[in-house]
Design a protein around this motif. Structure first.
Motif, mmCIF file in Angstrom:
data_model
loop_
_atom_site.group_PDB
_atom_site.id
_atom_site.type_symbol
_atom_site.label_atom_id
_atom_site.label_comp_id
_atom_site.label_asym_id
_atom_site.label_seq_id
_atom_site.Cartn_x
_atom_site.Cartn_y
_atom_site.Cartn_z
ATOM 1 N N SER A 142 0.835 -1.205 0.000
ATOM 2 C CA SER A 142 0.000 0.000 0.000
ATOM 3 C C SER A 142 0.867 1.250 0.000
ATOM 4 O O SER A 142 0.557 2.234 -0.686
ATOM 5 C CB SER A 142 -0.922 0.005 1.224
ATOM 6 N N ASN A 143 1.941 1.203 0.770
ATOM 7 C CA ASN A 143 2.836 2.355 0.846
ATOM 8 C C ASN A 143 3.514 2.598 -0.498
ATOM 9 O O ASN A 143 3.535 3.726 -1.014
ATOM 10 C CB ASN A 143 3.883 2.114 1.933
ATOM 11 N N THR A 144 4.059 1.544 -1.088
ATOM 12 C CA THR A 144 4.696 1.675 -2.399
ATOM 13 C C THR A 144 3.668 2.047 -3.464
ATOM 14 O O THR A 144 3.966 2.808 -4.388
ATOM 15 C CB THR A 144 5.408 0.368 -2.791
ATOM 16 N N GLY A 145 2.461 1.519 -3.326
ATOM 17 C CA GLY A 145 1.409 1.797 -4.301
ATOM 18 C C GLY A 145 1.038 3.269 -4.402
ATOM 19 O O GLY A 145 0.422 3.694 -5.387
ATOM 20 N N ARG A 146 1.433 4.059 -3.387
ATOM 21 C CA ARG A 146 1.187 5.503 -3.467
ATOM 22 C C ARG A 146 1.912 6.127 -4.662
ATOM 23 O O ARG A 146 1.533 7.195 -5.148
ATOM 24 C CB ARG A 146 1.656 6.170 -2.173
ATOM 25 N N LEU A 147 2.951 5.457 -5.135
ATOM 26 C CA LEU A 147 3.706 5.961 -6.275
ATOM 27 C C LEU A 147 2.864 6.010 -7.550
ATOM 28 O O LEU A 147 3.215 6.703 -8.504
ATOM 29 C CB LEU A 147 4.939 5.083 -6.523
ATOM 30 N N GLN A 148 1.786 5.260 -7.568
ATOM 31 C CA GLN A 148 0.981 5.196 -8.788
ATOM 32 C C GLN A 148 0.303 6.525 -9.106
ATOM 33 O O GLN A 148 -0.220 6.699 -10.204
ATOM 34 C CB GLN A 148 -0.036 4.063 -8.676
ATOM 35 N N ARG A 149 0.347 7.450 -8.159
ATOM 36 C CA ARG A 149 -0.188 8.784 -8.449
ATOM 37 C C ARG A 149 0.577 9.448 -9.586
ATOM 38 O O ARG A 149 0.074 10.373 -10.234
ATOM 39 C CB ARG A 149 -0.109 9.666 -7.198
ATOM 40 N N LEU A 150 1.814 8.983 -9.832
ATOM 41 C CA LEU A 150 2.637 9.546 -10.895
ATOM 42 C C LEU A 150 2.261 9.008 -12.269
ATOM 43 O O LEU A 150 2.608 9.606 -13.290
ATOM 44 C CB LEU A 150 4.116 9.252 -10.635
ATOM 45 N N LEU A 151 1.582 7.872 -12.314
ATOM 46 C CA LEU A 151 1.292 7.214 -13.583
ATOM 47 C C LEU A 151 0.209 7.958 -14.345
ATOM 48 O O LEU A 151 -0.781 8.418 -13.767
ATOM 49 C CB LEU A 151 0.856 5.764 -13.354
ATOM 50 N N LEU A 152 0.382 8.025 -15.650
ATOM 51 C CA LEU A 152 -0.624 8.665 -16.490
ATOM 52 C C LEU A 152 -1.881 7.809 -16.568
ATOM 53 O O LEU A 152 -2.995 8.321 -16.639
ATOM 54 C CB LEU A 152 -0.045 8.899 -17.893
ATOM 55 N N HIS A 153 -1.682 6.493 -16.547
ATOM 56 C CA HIS A 153 -2.810 5.559 -16.590
ATOM 57 C C HIS A 153 -2.763 4.716 -15.321
ATOM 58 O O HIS A 153 -1.976 3.777 -15.224
ATOM 59 C CB HIS A 153 -2.745 4.669 -17.831
ATOM 60 N N GLN A 154 -3.610 5.031 -14.358
ATOM 61 C CA GLN A 154 -3.601 4.348 -13.076
ATOM 62 C C GLN A 154 -4.576 3.179 -13.086
ATOM 63 O O GLN A 154 -5.608 3.232 -13.758
ATOM 64 C CB GLN A 154 -3.941 5.334 -11.962
ATOM 65 N N PRO A 155 -4.262 2.115 -12.341
ATOM 66 C CA PRO A 155 -5.165 0.952 -12.297
ATOM 67 C C PRO A 155 -6.535 1.351 -11.762
ATOM 68 O O PRO A 155 -6.654 2.198 -10.878
ATOM 69 C CB PRO A 155 -4.453 -0.003 -11.328
ATOM 70 N N GLU A 156 -7.554 0.714 -12.297
ATOM 71 C CA GLU A 156 -8.922 1.042 -11.888
ATOM 72 C C GLU A 156 -9.365 0.222 -10.687
ATOM 73 O O GLU A 156 -10.116 0.702 -9.841
ATOM 74 C CB GLU A 156 -9.886 0.820 -13.060
ATOM 75 N N SER A 157 -8.915 -1.015 -10.584
ATOM 76 C CA SER A 157 -9.362 -1.879 -9.487
ATOM 77 C C SER A 157 -8.570 -1.587 -8.218
ATOM 78 O O SER A 157 -7.490 -0.989 -8.247
ATOM 79 C CB SER A 157 -9.204 -3.353 -9.876
ATOM 80 N N SER A 158 -9.106 -2.028 -7.091
ATOM 81 C CA SER A 158 -8.465 -1.800 -5.798
ATOM 82 C C SER A 158 -7.174 -2.602 -5.697
ATOM 83 O O SER A 158 -6.961 -3.584 -6.414
ATOM 84 C CB SER A 158 -9.407 -2.206 -4.667
ATOM 85 N N LEU A 159 -6.322 -2.179 -4.754
ATOM 86 C CA LEU A 159 -5.045 -2.859 -4.566
ATOM 87 C C LEU A 159 -5.250 -4.323 -4.182
ATOM 88 O O LEU A 159 -4.624 -5.218 -4.753
ATOM 89 C CB LEU A 159 -4.221 -2.141 -3.497
ATOM 90 N N GLU A 160 -6.145 -4.586 -3.227
ATOM 91 C CA GLU A 160 -6.354 -5.971 -2.788
ATOM 92 C C GLU A 160 -6.886 -6.832 -3.922
ATOM 93 O O GLU A 160 -6.516 -8.005 -4.042
ATOM 94 C CB GLU A 160 -7.310 -6.008 -1.591
ATOM 95 N N ARG A 161 -7.737 -6.269 -4.776
ATOM 96 C CA ARG A 161 -8.262 -7.039 -5.911
ATOM 97 C C ARG A 161 -7.126 -7.382 -6.871
ATOM 98 O O ARG A 161 -7.026 -8.524 -7.354
ATOM 99 C CB ARG A 161 -9.344 -6.219 -6.617
ATOM 100 N N ARG A 162 -6.254 -6.408 -7.128
ATOM 101 C CA ARG A 162 -5.150 -6.677 -8.049
ATOM 102 C C ARG A 162 -4.169 -7.683 -7.447
ATOM 103 O O ARG A 162 -3.644 -8.545 -8.148
ATOM 104 C CB ARG A 162 -4.432 -5.370 -8.397
ATOM 105 N N ILE A 163 -3.938 -7.580 -6.141
ATOM 106 C CA ILE A 163 -3.040 -8.537 -5.491
ATOM 107 C C ILE A 163 -3.599 -9.946 -5.605
ATOM 108 O O ILE A 163 -2.875 -10.897 -5.920
ATOM 109 C CB ILE A 163 -2.830 -8.152 -4.016
ATOM 110 N N SER A 164 -4.892 -10.104 -5.369
ATOM 111 C CA SER A 164 -5.517 -11.433 -5.456
ATOM 112 C C SER A 164 -5.378 -12.022 -6.849
ATOM 113 O O SER A 164 -5.196 -13.238 -7.011
ATOM 114 C CB SER A 164 -6.998 -11.343 -5.070
ATOM 115 N N ASP A 165 -5.455 -11.169 -7.861
ATOM 116 C CA ASP A 165 -5.322 -11.648 -9.238
ATOM 117 C C ASP A 165 -3.876 -11.978 -9.591
ATOM 118 O O ASP A 165 -3.620 -12.913 -10.365
ATOM 119 C CB ASP A 165 -5.846 -10.582 -10.214
ATOM 120 N N LEU A 166 -2.929 -11.217 -9.048
ATOM 121 C CA LEU A 166 -1.526 -11.333 -9.445
ATOM 122 C C LEU A 166 -0.730 -12.313 -8.602
ATOM 123 O O LEU A 166 0.306 -12.816 -9.041
ATOM 124 C CB LEU A 166 -0.851 -9.959 -9.376
#
Length: 661
Positions: free
Chosen positions: A440-464
């Motif tokens: 979650s802490n590292t995921g704060r970096l995604q604010r820099l991305l032009l195209h940010q993931p739409e799904s929640s972090l926990e949902r993406r973690i479960s998939d990945l």
């Protein structure tokens, strides 16, 4: 150690120009500069770039079996090849060489894919069966050695590094923005993903069998943290661990060239180096990194250990500007953005090894993962204990023991630390509890991305991060170790900080703690044999107490880190930094929000103390821009070809004849 490449026609036979294989091989000349080999027929084309370590005169690849129906190219080492060979000879297999590569081939001839269960090593394997018209690709259990593949225009194209695939005319690099979001959460793209679209990494402990155009991926080994039921004493565990680690270390000295060792000054590398000195008479060169920045430097302990062990010790002195200067070359070899500059000093260290004419080093990776060495494991223990009484004012004080430097600052720093670790404190039922705070802490970096993931972090973690069926039955430590290994050890540590930066300088790393016998033993251990209270790597410390002085074996673990923003923003800032962070370059790559990056750059240029998240953001943006520049925009300018002066063995499988070019 070597590099491998290949092209397989999936639908119909068609010649692949030899020049394509030569071009692919040339891109990994650094992995195997000694000699090259090519096999080609109307269906399959294999290539090898060789770093000669075992059977220097006779091990040139590709190698075939007795009747020429099986052909192999191989990257890595099989450490138990000497023990495997007699049984194969007794079964009637005839050998032409003394190398480990041929042992793999005859094992495959005898057992098929089950041959992998016999191998103790680090490897990426490609075997072409001319009768079945099948290709067998396999990777070692822990993912020490890389192997990538893609399917384009009816062809499977594979290689030890992604740049070999991009050297094929049908493969064009395109950044995968979903994978970039993974990097900005987990520090790397998670297997099987890479930073490039439709380019995949063969997962560790898997093999890929391709027959009649069909690709079938199969596991052959898996991590299991089920604790054994026994009445064994700590001494029993120590005795077995000692014998396993001694053997794992000594068989990794097998080579027809000198073997050196990395010596960080910490517990892990000091222990394996001490074992080498105790059980062999070999002269030993050791190598370490010293930093000009005292916040990162451990040279005092390195010199002390080298003196105690009597090694010929060499040091690379690493400054902040040097890290910035070599960073583009590091990214060329790692082929992925990174949130750390730590691979850069490792690149300089392997160059030091190469400059001293060594090809092989023993190193200590794996001990932290399998013996509970990381702070993230201790954080998990404290937070689970605290979560039982979430309003306690006493329990969070344990964080002082874990981070005494924060506690010494007192006041707001300690208050911030407590508030940070209290986030989602009671969510102990989450299978990702140990790592969710970090991600979650590292995921704060995604604010820099032009195209940010739409799904929640926990949902993406479960998939990945798929979890094995038995995951819930493991201890909390076992679950945390599993997550650390599958998301960090192979995708980042063994890649960006190990294989890729070492092989960039034609140096092979060998890892005693990653011997699968040591791994399986550690995974069965009761928790208190690894993490006793907040004392990490307890069993290893007991062994080390017999080999090392107290100030080394009792030393608190210090994570390996390197300076970040001051490596790019200093009096001698490299010119590429401003170029890559310019508004035009950011618009060209279309990866980041230019306004957010501009704000970050102003903060770094101001000379202010940056947070860890901001530091990671600097490294992540610059390295991602480098990946785009090196592999998307300018790749053709870095392509090369084998020359007439290169030693190349060419086998025409259609007529089963060999010629030397």
């Amino acid at each position: 150690m070597c590099g491998i490449v290949g092209v397989l026609n999936l639908r119909e036979p068609q010649p692949v120009p030899e020049g394509i294989l030569r071009q692919m091989l040339s891109m990994i000349r650094h992995r195997g500069p000694d000699e090259f080999g090519i096999y080609c027929d109307e269906w399959a084309n294999l290539g090898n770039a060789r770093l000669s370590i075992i059977d220097l005169g006779g091990g040139q690849q590709p190698i075939c079996n007795e009747d020429g129906t099986l052909w192999i190219v191989f990257n890595g080492e099989i450490f138990n090849y000497i023990e495997l060979r007699p049984d194969l000879e007794a079964k009637g297999h005839r050998f032409k060489t003394d190398c480990d590569t041929e042992v793999i081939l005859h094992l495959y001839e005898e057992y098929g894919p089950d041959c992998l269960k016999y191998l103790n090593g680090q490897f990426a394997i490609a075997i072409w069966d001319t009768r079945q018209r099948s290709l067998f690709l396999a990777r070692d259990r822990m993912g020490v050695r890389p192997l990538f593949y893609t399917v384009r225009n009816g062809q499977l194209i594979f290689g030890s590094e992604i740049k070999t695939l991009l050297a094929h005319p049908n493969v064009i690099a395109e950044i995968d923005r979903d994978a970039l979001a993974q990097v900005f959460t987990f520090w790397s793209a998670l297997v099987p993903h890479t930073i490039f679209k439709e380019v995949y990494s063969l997962p560790p402990a898997h093999y890929l069998l391709i027959r009649e155009g069909n690709l079938k991926l199969n596991p052959y080994w898996e991590l299991d943290f089920t604790v054994e039921s026994s009445n064994r004493t700590p001494q029993d565990y120590l005795d077995e661990f000692e014998q396993l680690l001694i053997d794992a270390t000594l068989i990794r000295l097998r080579a027809d060239v000198p073997v050196g060792a990395y010596l960080s000054g910490g517990l892990d590398s000091s222990t394996t180096t001490a074992l080498i000195r105790k059980y062999t008479q070999n002269p030993l060169d050791t190598f370490s990194i010293a930093f000009s920045d005292p916040d990162f430097d451990e040279s005092e302990f390195q010199r002390r250990m080298a003196g105690i062990l009597g090694t010929d010790h060499q040091v690379v002195y690493c400054t902040q500007p040097e890290i910035g200067q070599v960073f583009p070359e590091v990214i060329w070899h790692t082929e992925i953005p990174t949130l750390r500059t730590a691979p850069a000093p490792m690149y300089l260290l392997s160059k030091l090894v190469h400059d001293h004419d060594l090809k092989v080093v023993i190193t200590g990776e794996g001990a932290d993962e399998f013996l509970g060495g990381y702070d993230i494991f201790k954080e998990m223990v404290i937070r689970r204990f605290w979560a039982k009484q979430p309003d306690s004012q006493i329990r969070p004080l344990l964080l002082r023991k874990l981070y005494p430097e924060i506690a010494r600052l007192g006041g707001s720093s300690e208050t911030f630390l407590t508030a940070f670790f209290k986030k989602n404190l009671s969510n102990t039922d989450s299978p990702f509890y140990s790592h969710l705070l970090r991600w979650s802490n590292t995921g704060r970096l995604q604010r820099l991305l032009l195209h940010q993931p739409e799904s929640s972090l926990e949902r993406r973690i479960s998939d990945l991060v798929p979890l094995p069926q038995q995951f819930e039955s493991w201890s909390a430590l076992g679950q945390a170790q599993y997550l650390e290994i599958v998301t960090f050890l192979s995708p980042y540590l063994l890649s960006s900080q190990s294989d890729r930066v070492a092989m960039a300088n034609s140096v092979e790393g060998r890892f005693p703690f990653l011997d699968y016998r040591v791994v399986e033993f550690c995974n069965r251990l009761p928790t208190q044999m690894k993490l006793r209270g907040l004392n990490e790597k307890w069993l290893l410390r007991q062994l080390a107490s017999k080999l090392l002085p107290p100030d080394i074996w009792q030393r608190r673990k210090r994570p390996y880190r390197a300076p970040i923003h001051r490596s790019f923003f200093n009096a001698d800032s490299p010119s590429y930094v401003a170029d890559l962070l310019s508004d035009s370059a950011l618009q060209d790559s279309a990866l980041f929000n230019p306004l957010a990056v501009a704000q970050l750059v102003r903060k770094a240029q101001s000379g202010a103390q940056l947070s860890e998240v901001d530091d990671m953001a600097i490294a992540g943006v610059i390295s991602a821009q480098l990946v785009h520049h090196l592999f998307v925009r300018e790749f053709s300018s870095r392509q090369s070809h084998l020359t007439d002066s290169d030693r190349v063995k060419v086998v025409n499988g259609s007529v089963n004849s060999e010629v030397a070019a």
